[in-house]
Scaffold this motif. Structure first.
Motif, PDB file in Angstrom:
ATOM      1  N   ALA A 227       1.020  -1.021  -0.014  1.00  0.00           N
ATOM      2  CA  ALA A 227      -0.036   0.140   0.011  1.00  0.00           C
ATOM      3  C   ALA A 227       0.740   1.139  -0.073  1.00  0.00           C
ATOM      4  O   ALA A 227       0.555   2.331  -0.474  1.00  0.00           O
ATOM      5  CB  ALA A 227      -0.981   0.001   1.198  1.00  0.00           C
ATOM      6  N   LEU A 228       1.922   1.058   0.811  1.00  0.00           N
ATOM      7  CA  LEU A 228       2.770   2.465   0.734  1.00  0.00           C
ATOM      8  C   LEU A 228       3.454   2.850  -0.690  1.00  0.00           C
ATOM      9  O   LEU A 228       3.334   3.832  -0.885  1.00  0.00           O
ATOM     10  CB  LEU A 228       4.014   1.996   1.784  1.00  0.00           C
ATOM     11  CG  LEU A 228       5.194   3.145   1.986  1.00  0.00           C
ATOM     12  CD1 LEU A 228       4.581   4.477   2.432  1.00  0.00           C
ATOM     13  CD2 LEU A 228       6.136   2.462   2.548  1.00  0.00           C
ATOM     14  N   TYR A 229       3.848   1.626  -1.155  1.00  0.00           N
ATOM     15  CA  TYR A 229       4.602   2.137  -2.629  1.00  0.00           C
ATOM     16  C   TYR A 229       3.345   2.356  -3.703  1.00  0.00           C
ATOM     17  O   TYR A 229       3.792   3.274  -4.644  1.00  0.00           O
ATOM     18  CB  TYR A 229       5.646   1.147  -3.161  1.00  0.00           C
ATOM     19  CG  TYR A 229       6.846   1.181  -2.153  1.00  0.00           C
ATOM     20  CD1 TYR A 229       7.683   2.344  -2.815  1.00  0.00           C
ATOM     21  CD2 TYR A 229       7.034   0.475  -1.051  1.00  0.00           C
ATOM     22  CE1 TYR A 229       8.867   2.187  -1.894  1.00  0.00           C
ATOM     23  CE2 TYR A 229       8.156   0.754  -0.427  1.00  0.00           C
ATOM     24  CZ  TYR A 229       8.962   1.611  -0.638  1.00  0.00           C
ATOM     25  OH  TYR A 229      10.235   1.793   0.010  1.00  0.00           O
ATOM     26  N   TYR A 230       2.329   1.906  -3.628  1.00  0.00           N
ATOM     27  CA  TYR A 230       1.324   2.219  -4.487  1.00  0.00           C
ATOM     28  C   TYR A 230       0.958   3.995  -3.922  1.00  0.00           C
ATOM     29  O   TYR A 230       0.916   4.803  -5.126  1.00  0.00           O
ATOM     30  CB  TYR A 230      -0.007   1.539  -4.218  1.00  0.00           C
ATOM     31  CG  TYR A 230      -1.131   2.149  -5.019  1.00  0.00           C
ATOM     32  CD1 TYR A 230      -1.312   2.498  -6.179  1.00  0.00           C
ATOM     33  CD2 TYR A 230      -2.386   2.790  -4.240  1.00  0.00           C
ATOM     34  CE1 TYR A 230      -2.524   2.765  -6.739  1.00  0.00           C
ATOM     35  CE2 TYR A 230      -3.275   3.525  -4.751  1.00  0.00           C
ATOM     36  CZ  TYR A 230      -3.329   3.357  -5.895  1.00  0.00           C
ATOM     37  OH  TYR A 230      -4.473   4.054  -6.469  1.00  0.00           O
ATOM     38  N   ALA A 231       0.858   4.348  -2.922  1.00  0.00           N
ATOM     39  CA  ALA A 231       0.463   5.573  -2.390  1.00  0.00           C
ATOM     40  C   ALA A 231       1.622   6.599  -2.575  1.00  0.00           C
ATOM     41  O   ALA A 231       1.356   7.760  -3.167  1.00  0.00           O
ATOM     42  CB  ALA A 231       0.220   5.545  -0.915  1.00  0.00           C
ATOM     43  N   ALA A 232       2.770   6.016  -2.908  1.00  0.00           N
ATOM     44  CA  ALA A 232       4.064   6.874  -3.058  1.00  0.00           C
ATOM     45  C   ALA A 232       4.056   7.456  -4.526  1.00  0.00           C
ATOM     46  O   ALA A 232       4.263   8.386  -4.876  1.00  0.00           O
ATOM     47  CB  ALA A 232       5.286   6.307  -2.648  1.00  0.00           C
ATOM     48  N   CYS A 233       3.478   6.174  -5.299  1.00  0.00           N
ATOM     49  CA  CYS A 233       3.302   6.743  -6.954  1.00  0.00           C
ATOM     50  C   CYS A 233       2.216   7.581  -7.151  1.00  0.00           C
ATOM     51  O   CYS A 233       2.228   8.694  -8.037  1.00  0.00           O
ATOM     52  CB  CYS A 233       3.377   5.231  -7.581  1.00  0.00           C
ATOM     53  SG  CYS A 233       4.622   4.180  -7.917  1.00  0.00           S
ATOM     54  N   ILE A 234       1.190   7.535  -6.328  1.00  0.00           N
ATOM     55  CA  ILE A 234       0.313   8.526  -6.567  1.00  0.00           C
ATOM     56  C   ILE A 234       0.553  10.015  -5.942  1.00  0.00           C
ATOM     57  O   ILE A 234       0.289  10.820  -6.639  1.00  0.00           O
ATOM     58  CB  ILE A 234      -1.226   8.151  -5.674  1.00  0.00           C
ATOM     59  CG1 ILE A 234      -1.745   6.893  -6.183  1.00  0.00           C
ATOM     60  CG2 ILE A 234      -2.205   9.087  -5.614  1.00  0.00           C
ATOM     61  CD1 ILE A 234      -2.480   6.764  -7.684  1.00  0.00           C
ATOM     62  N   ALA A 235       1.510   9.797  -4.911  1.00  0.00           N
ATOM     63  CA  ALA A 235       1.798  11.158  -4.400  1.00  0.00           C
ATOM     64  C   ALA A 235       2.643  11.946  -5.616  1.00  0.00           C
ATOM     65  O   ALA A 235       2.770  12.986  -5.670  1.00  0.00           O
ATOM     66  CB  ALA A 235       2.604  11.064  -3.408  1.00  0.00           C
ATOM     67  N   ASP A 236       3.662  11.048  -6.170  1.00  0.00           N
ATOM     68  CA  ASP A 236       4.422  11.603  -7.214  1.00  0.00           C
ATOM     69  C   ASP A 236       3.661  12.223  -8.173  1.00  0.00           C
ATOM     70  O   ASP A 236       3.892  13.353  -9.012  1.00  0.00           O
ATOM     71  CB  ASP A 236       5.569  10.603  -7.873  1.00  0.00           C
ATOM     72  CG  ASP A 236       6.679  10.280  -7.039  1.00  0.00           C
ATOM     73  OD1 ASP A 236       6.960  11.232  -6.207  1.00  0.00           O
ATOM     74  OD2 ASP A 236       7.666   9.371  -7.312  1.00  0.00           O
ATOM     75  N   GLN A 237       2.724  11.379  -8.802  1.00  0.00           N
ATOM     76  CA  GLN A 237       1.634  12.019  -9.822  1.00  0.00           C
ATOM     77  C   GLN A 237       0.780  13.218  -9.521  1.00  0.00           C
ATOM     78  O   GLN A 237       0.771  14.064 -10.239  1.00  0.00           O
ATOM     79  CB  GLN A 237       0.710  10.870 -10.235  1.00  0.00           C
ATOM     80  CG  GLN A 237       1.529   9.673 -10.632  1.00  0.00           C
ATOM     81  CD  GLN A 237       0.270   8.488 -11.229  1.00  0.00           C
ATOM     82  OE1 GLN A 237      -0.784   8.633 -10.860  1.00  0.00           O
ATOM     83  NE2 GLN A 237       0.934   7.592 -12.028  1.00  0.00           N
ATOM     84  N   THR A 238       0.700  13.430  -8.142  1.00  0.00           N
ATOM     85  CA  THR A 238      -0.027  14.415  -7.742  1.00  0.00           C
ATOM     86  C   THR A 238       0.807  15.755  -7.813  1.00  0.00           C
ATOM     87  O   THR A 238       0.426  16.752  -8.196  1.00  0.00           O
ATOM     88  CB  THR A 238      -0.497  14.243  -6.280  1.00  0.00           C
ATOM     89  OG1 THR A 238      -1.510  13.099  -6.352  1.00  0.00           O
ATOM     90  CG2 THR A 238      -1.475  15.568  -5.640  1.00  0.00           C
ATOM     91  N   LEU A 239       2.171  15.547  -7.430  1.00  0.00           N
ATOM     92  CA  LEU A 239       2.892  16.798  -7.392  1.00  0.00           C
ATOM     93  C   LEU A 239       3.364  16.975  -8.755  1.00  0.00           C
ATOM     94  O   LEU A 239       3.712  18.281  -9.129  1.00  0.00           O
ATOM     95  CB  LEU A 239       4.330  16.244  -6.709  1.00  0.00           C
ATOM     96  CG  LEU A 239       3.912  16.158  -5.118  1.00  0.00           C
ATOM     97  CD1 LEU A 239       5.437  15.804  -4.297  1.00  0.00           C
ATOM     98  CD2 LEU A 239       3.678  17.621  -4.444  1.00  0.00           C
ATOM     99  N   ALA A 240       3.189  16.089  -9.706  1.00  0.00           N
ATOM    100  CA  ALA A 240       3.462  16.425 -11.196  1.00  0.00           C
ATOM    101  C   ALA A 240       2.158  16.703 -11.758  1.00  0.00           C
ATOM    102  O   ALA A 240       2.372  17.033 -13.119  1.00  0.00           O
ATOM    103  CB  ALA A 240       4.065  15.341 -11.857  1.00  0.00           C
TER     104      ALA A 240
END
Length: 335
Positions: A227-240
């Protein structure tokens, strides 16, 4: 994603540093809400070694934009801040303070603004708060007629609630990385002890009932890490600017809720499997138990985030992801 990997390893060692408050709170506030000029000025100071944090939670310690209790009032080209903020990570030692404040008589997400100021600004007092987990310091900040210029305003006046929620969701993912690392170390250190401890002529790690408990601990860690690394990918996409804030909110609540429960479960099981020495200073598992409890409550525990997810996904009045949105995002990540 790279920051999450670093924070996970820091969580394994209970690193007592201001990286979380500086990079995951102050820097993200600037990235989400600051102008180009503000980012150039303040991020440069953070990169040069100064520390920062975010103060938003009032005395009741709720964990959303509606919990902001600090008041702001505009007078000409200045804002006057009055009130208090509690449970501020590294707030007693930070050089730069990002602050959330609201206009008087407002409530909920109305009229919330974000500011940034030097920690030595006149009228600002800071007191370290004793807590269960002394590896992560917290502080109580009091503002008495603190005057800041209009240049200190991050974003539009009275319209910062959504930006604050994005910052808090990013912070939840970051603290979940700490929890996953700590949960993993609680498991690893417990396994090491079980292989050394001998009872009835054999290591207690060889007993089936003990193996079952360790298997449960491993399951918790691996599920939380996924769940953590899925959320981290979403966070990267949000900042981008690729993913929507609703996707971030969903991913943050999934990982923070589950990682909070997983860390506390693993630390508690570790205490039990260590036996009577588990709470003594001779073994580190008691330190992980304290960190697990402090990070469980910080930015919302499992119950808070399950209720948040229910409101997001099931409440007709709450805009949530459309059917199939989550699966389509996962497909994009796999691609």
């Amino acid at each position: 994603v790279e920051l999450v990997a670093v924070l996970e390893q820091m969580g394994r060692r209970l690193a007592c540093t201001p990286l979380y408050s500086s990079a995951c709170l102050a820097a993200n506030t600037l990235l989400v809400a600051g102008s180009d000029a503000q980012r150039q000025q303040w991020l440069g100071r953070l990169a040069a070694g100064e520390t920062g944090t975010l103060a938003f939670s009032g005395p009741k310690a709720n964990w959303d934009a509606a919990s902001v209790s600090l008041h702001c009032k505009r007078e000409g080209n200045e804002f006057i801040l009055n009130g208090e903020s509690r449970f501020v990570p590294d707030g007693h030692s930070a050089d730069i303070i990002c602050v959330a404040a609201r206009e008087a008589e407002s409530a909920g997400n109305e009229a919330v603004s974000l500011f940034i100021l030097d920690a030595n600004t006149d009228g600002l007092s800071r007191v370290w708060l004793p807590s269960m987990d002394q590896t992560r310091k917290q502080a109580h900040l009091e503002f008495k007629n603190v005057r800041v210029s209009a240049d200190a305003l991050l974003g539009a006046q009275g319209d910062a609630a959504q930006n604050l929620e994005v910052v808090l969701d990013l912070a939840r993912i970051a603290i979940a990385a700490d929890q996953v690392g700590g949960a993993q170390q609680a498991l690893d250190s417990t396994l090491e002890y079980l292989q050394e401890r001998v009872q009835f002529g054999r290591p207690i790690a060889s007993y089936q009932a003990v193996k079952h408990k360790c298997a449960d601990m491993m399951l918790k860690v691996e599920a939380a890490r996924s769940a953590l690394y899925y959320a981290a990918c979403i966070a990267d996409q949000t900042l981008a600017g690729v993913a929507a804030s609703l996707a971030l909110r969903e991913a943050a609540s999934i990982v923070k809720g589950y990682a909070s429960d997983a860390y506390f479960f693993n630390a508690g099981c570790g205490i039990q499997l260590h036996g009577g020495v588990g709470f003594t200073s001779e073994y580190d598992i008691q330190l992980y138990f304290k960190r697990a409890k402090s990070t469980e409550t910080f930015l919302g525990g499992g119950d808070f985030h399950r209720a948040r997810l229910a409101a997001l996904l099931l409440d007709d009045n709450q805009p949530g992801p459309q059917p199939g949105q989550l699966s389509s995002q996962q497909g994009q990540l796999r691609a």
